[in-house]
Design an enzyme around this catalytic site. Sequence first.
Site, mmCIF file in Angstrom:
data_model
loop_
_atom_site.group_PDB
_atom_site.id
_atom_site.type_symbol
_atom_site.label_atom_id
_atom_site.label_comp_id
_atom_site.label_asym_id
_atom_site.label_seq_id
_atom_site.Cartn_x
_atom_site.Cartn_y
_atom_site.Cartn_z
ATOM 1 N N LYS A 121 0.729 -1.121 0.117
ATOM 2 C CA LYS A 121 -0.076 -0.029 -0.035
ATOM 3 C C LYS A 121 0.710 1.288 0.150
ATOM 4 O O LYS A 121 0.692 2.156 -0.683
ATOM 5 C CB LYS A 121 -0.787 -0.125 1.358
ATOM 6 C CG LYS A 121 -1.907 1.071 1.304
ATOM 7 C CD LYS A 121 -2.602 1.144 2.514
ATOM 8 C CE LYS A 121 -3.901 0.092 2.542
ATOM 9 N NZ LYS A 121 -4.959 0.647 2.128
ATOM 10 N N ARG A 157 -3.327 -1.526 -6.169
ATOM 11 C CA ARG A 157 -2.469 -2.548 -6.037
ATOM 12 C C ARG A 157 -3.036 -3.487 -7.571
ATOM 13 O O ARG A 157 -4.157 -3.631 -7.827
ATOM 14 C CB ARG A 157 -2.807 -3.325 -4.879
ATOM 15 C CG ARG A 157 -4.068 -3.837 -4.626
ATOM 16 C CD ARG A 157 -4.096 -4.461 -3.129
ATOM 17 N NE ARG A 157 -5.839 -4.566 -3.019
ATOM 18 C CZ ARG A 157 -6.118 -4.736 -1.585
ATOM 19 N NH1 ARG A 157 -5.332 -4.677 -0.653
ATOM 20 N NH2 ARG A 157 -7.408 -5.006 -1.594
ATOM 21 N N SER A 193 13.744 -42.397 -9.776
ATOM 22 C CA SER A 193 12.885 -41.362 -9.397
ATOM 23 C C SER A 193 12.631 -41.195 -7.913
ATOM 24 O O SER A 193 12.574 -42.210 -7.319
ATOM 25 C CB SER A 193 11.399 -41.982 -10.088
ATOM 26 O OG SER A 193 10.447 -41.186 -9.814
ATOM 27 N N TYR A 213 12.625 -34.866 -15.153
ATOM 28 C CA TYR A 213 11.105 -34.519 -15.279
ATOM 29 C C TYR A 213 10.382 -34.477 -13.749
ATOM 30 O O TYR A 213 11.171 -35.051 -12.670
ATOM 31 C CB TYR A 213 10.316 -35.827 -15.978
ATOM 32 C CG TYR A 213 10.642 -37.237 -15.379
ATOM 33 C CD1 TYR A 213 9.732 -37.581 -14.368
ATOM 34 C CD2 TYR A 213 11.688 -37.773 -15.787
ATOM 35 C CE1 TYR A 213 9.859 -38.737 -13.997
ATOM 36 C CE2 TYR A 213 12.083 -39.281 -15.222
ATOM 37 C CZ TYR A 213 10.870 -39.638 -14.205
ATOM 38 O OH TYR A 213 10.982 -40.847 -13.635
ATOM 39 N N MET A 221 -5.552 -7.223 9.048
ATOM 40 C CA MET A 221 -4.914 -6.500 10.299
ATOM 41 C C MET A 221 -5.915 -5.213 10.452
ATOM 42 O O MET A 221 -7.067 -5.165 9.752
ATOM 43 C CB MET A 221 -3.329 -6.014 9.753
ATOM 44 C CG MET A 221 -2.562 -6.963 9.761
ATOM 45 S SD MET A 221 -0.849 -6.784 9.295
ATOM 46 C CE MET A 221 -1.037 -6.431 7.429
ATOM 47 N N HIS A 259 -16.179 -8.933 1.729
ATOM 48 C CA HIS A 259 -15.065 -9.974 2.364
ATOM 49 C C HIS A 259 -15.241 -11.299 1.638
ATOM 50 O O HIS A 259 -14.350 -11.838 1.320
ATOM 51 C CB HIS A 259 -15.122 -9.618 3.833
ATOM 52 C CG HIS A 259 -14.206 -10.741 4.458
ATOM 53 N ND1 HIS A 259 -14.614 -11.822 4.963
ATOM 54 C CD2 HIS A 259 -13.071 -10.359 5.108
ATOM 55 C CE1 HIS A 259 -13.476 -12.552 5.314
ATOM 56 N NE2 HIS A 259 -12.441 -11.724 5.466
ATOM 57 N N GLY A 272 -8.171 -7.292 4.929
ATOM 58 C CA GLY A 272 -8.901 -7.541 6.299
ATOM 59 C C GLY A 272 -8.258 -8.253 7.451
ATOM 60 O O GLY A 272 -8.890 -8.312 8.440
ATOM 61 N N ARG A 292 -3.398 2.712 8.878
ATOM 62 C CA ARG A 292 -3.689 1.425 8.248
ATOM 63 C C ARG A 292 -2.610 0.729 8.259
ATOM 64 O O ARG A 292 -1.161 1.072 7.849
ATOM 65 C CB ARG A 292 -4.174 1.815 6.714
ATOM 66 C CG ARG A 292 -5.434 2.446 6.632
ATOM 67 C CD ARG A 292 -5.618 2.488 5.199
ATOM 68 N NE ARG A 292 -6.774 3.662 4.976
ATOM 69 C CZ ARG A 292 -8.032 3.484 4.766
ATOM 70 N NH1 ARG A 292 -8.521 2.129 4.503
ATOM 71 N NH2 ARG A 292 -8.849 4.513 4.435
ATOM 72 N N CYS A 301 8.570 -38.337 -8.145
ATOM 73 C CA CYS A 301 7.164 -38.881 -8.298
ATOM 74 C C CYS A 301 6.428 -38.944 -6.900
ATOM 75 O O CYS A 301 5.472 -39.091 -6.928
ATOM 76 C CB CYS A 301 7.255 -40.076 -8.967
ATOM 77 S SG CYS A 301 8.147 -41.430 -7.758
HETATM 78 C C1 PEP Z 1 7.328 -41.945 -2.655
HETATM 79 O O1 PEP Z 1 7.627 -42.616 -1.717
HETATM 80 O O2 PEP Z 1 7.541 -40.689 -2.991
HETATM 81 C C2 PEP Z 1 6.269 -42.581 -3.748
HETATM 82 C C3 PEP Z 1 6.287 -41.865 -4.705
HETATM 83 O O3 PEP Z 1 5.990 -43.982 -3.548
HETATM 84 P P1 PEP Z 1 4.890 -44.283 -2.515
HETATM 85 O O4 PEP Z 1 3.982 -42.891 -2.275
HETATM 86 O O5 PEP Z 1 4.017 -45.110 -3.450
HETATM 87 O O6 PEP Z 1 5.300 -44.777 -1.430
#
Ligand code: PEP
Length: 900
Positions: free
Chosen positions: A39, A365, A789, A876, A120, A481, A118, A109, A856
Amino acid sequence: MADGFNEVPEAASTTRWVYSFGGGAADGDAKMKNLLGGKGANLAEMSSLGLPVPPGLTITTEACVHYYAEGKSYPAGLQEQVDAALSKVETQAGKRFGEAANPLLVSVRSGARASMPGMMDTVLNLGLNDETVEGLATLSGDRRFAFDSYRRFIQMYSNVVLGLEHSLFEEILDDHKERLEVSVDTALTAADWEKVVADYKAAVTRELGADFPQAPRDQLWGAIGAVFASWMNDRAKFYRRMHDIPESWGTAVNVQSMVFGNMGDTSATGVAFTRNPSTGEARLYGEFLINAQGEDVVAGIRTPQALTRAAREEMGESAPSMEEAMPEVFAQFKSVVERLEHHYRDMQDIEFTVEQGVLYMLQTRNGKRTAKAALKVAVDQVAEGLISREEAISRVEPSSLDQLLHPAIDPGAIRDVIASGLPASPGAATGEIVFAADEAERLAELGRAVILVREETSPEDIHGMHAARGVVTCRGGMTSHAAVVARGMGRPCVSGAGEIDIDEKAGVLRARGRSFSAGEVITIDGAKGEVLFGAVKMIEPELSGDFSQLMEWADGVRRLKVRANAETPLDARTARGFGAEGIGLCRTEHMFFDEDRIAAVREMILADDEAGRRAALAKIIPFQRKDFEELFEIMAGLPVTIRLLDPPLHEFLPHTDAEIEELAASAGLDAAKLKRRAGELAETNPMLGWRGCRLGIAFPEIYEMQVRAIFEAACTVAAKGEAPIVEVMHPLVAKKEEIAFLRKLTDDTASAVLKERGVSLDYKVGVMIELPRAALRADQIAEHAEFFSFGTNDLTQTTFGISRDDSGKFLDAYLKKGIIEKDPFVSLDQEGVGELVRLGAERGRATRPDVKLGICGEHGGDPASIAFCEAVGLDYVSCSPYRVPIARLAAAQAALEKKG
Ligand code: PEP
Ligand code: MG
């Protein structure tokens, strides 16, 4: 003077704690958000642009940080700097603070780096006392206005600074109205307000044993202290946790000359967006109220009017728009807001006041917007030449895309409309009616879906709004709000459903002659602004052209590939539809959750010898083969990583006698023997138990069966056309000897199948790095693995020594106490778990430079963790199908960030 001045460290006295703005100039600018708060920085910028901004001063966020670091004491020099800046304001405003005949009144303010609407505290009309109120009456020629302002100030100050409840004052006012037999505030005369003021002051004296402070400087320091204190109130803390705002930032304080929108019919106050924050449509959008003060619009107490004539006509309203009621000021306003959008190169959210025909800008803003609006505004602004494609990519918050990917009400569904209101935040949700925020939170914790229905919401309700699937309010406009907060949270919201009458005591809501009790199920349609009875059929959303456009630009700049964690054909198709570039994790144990399959898996697990296991496996292999064929076909041309069985045994063992008996009957086994075997296999810490490759190593025939099914399926699919891209992944590996053994098993089985079928097929064998030992010895493991992975779910569990299944019980306490900023199972702990990922990647690459690296765990769909994966140079990320678009955008943003 305020207590805070007691301990004054001398060294700090040269620091600049206060910045002035006003009169076409300013000490700061828009780039100084960290120091001046959003602000303050924007007030300075608008002032320098020569826009009509009432003069004021900003106390820096550093002063707030100092205040907390030094046991709640103000820094040396602050008082003098505020005095000096205040006298500048006096000169510019032509008024003096505390001068009876010509008083300067100010607003005080908060204003943090990131907006926290809202959360603070604010005090308006500060500087009024028994003398200056007379001066204000004479100056304005409106005694009623002066005393109305004074009573507002007493109430606000007493609440925010002195800690008294609003209800104390509301009851006094209600008594007066009753006595005068009037129902609205506007019916009170100057003399009436004088009496209210006297009663308010008497109430303060009675409650606190001290009079309401009359000295404006005491009032000012009281308010500054209260704003600093409000940085640590529960609402603000909750909001910060939800939006990842660090506590260490502190808030700035803005003290600004008051202007009044409640000085008669040529005065007004309002809020505007330069584009529609719900849809993104490029048209001025907002609301205003004639003869009203600041917070009235946001508080949703009176129903505001439209800004433009077109909007008024569309809404079918009769009250004139600002364009019609004050055409000249509106024309000036319109050109100011257009200039602001061009200057900031983004959609602006603006607050303004008109005091007796003169326009003042109080805030600008970058406007908060729905995901739909964010996409449209970004794509439109590229077309308008206002921003680049890269900027468009960075303008959309990846996690907000979630709002677009979730169901809406089926257009064909029967709609039993209970009530209608404003379409305040899009999306649809079904849940039980609840009337209080705490109850919403309580039920949500029990796993129940709830819709929070309130007269209007206030920041105290925020935890309930967060816990609810959707929000309905009876009062308040599109910028109330409820509307603003629900949009920010991505919760569907219907606001201003005036037909609804809530009887909280009786626990019912009434509308259109019907009544509904707490606990009854309703559905809300935030896109239409309707509340419907019952659970209404939903449909999957259709993604707009803006969405595809932005995704295409994002794909053009990202380096990280995005895959999906999927095992069912439905998930795999959804993932591919969302742009997944393969499957990064197919959890084969999840393929057995179906009732008809789980019996065979249980039989296999419980078998007490190899022959028993092989017999059970023979029942499983046909399912597996078919599942894999389908996945390969859906993911044609893209890699599919199949993880061999990793069943935490407790998820698969039968628990009750009935389950054991059922299994015994279906498998033709002895129930007592089965029960004994289940007892033998039960583990105390199953998450750290006989899981993953430990199972495959103890019982190689299980993994052999799976590898056989994978390659038989691959051969079948290859025979029909394109050969699938197969990656076989081994879970929970800790030692190179494990993967050496498993690699041989995989290669031997694969080559046997390929030989039998006369097919040649490339494939990869890899491991999940989900144990600290594996990360540390990734160099050795890479000798046998072509890809890693990172299974950051287990890696987080094993690095912290915190169980994935039970941590919820105490992590919340850690979050509340600030011991951790985010749940490490949601967002990667970059310092600890991340360090293992970094090490694992480095050491793996040292042995095998082309080892393919992915992630993963759940973190693969979390934008902050994705940025980390980009920084470490993974190849990835893999995440659940609905998070694929989020990951694509986050990966693009991370790539842009890295480029600088
Ligand atoms: C993990 O452990 O991150 C994973 C992807 O395997 P799971 O969640 O199946 O144990
Ligand atoms: Mg795991």
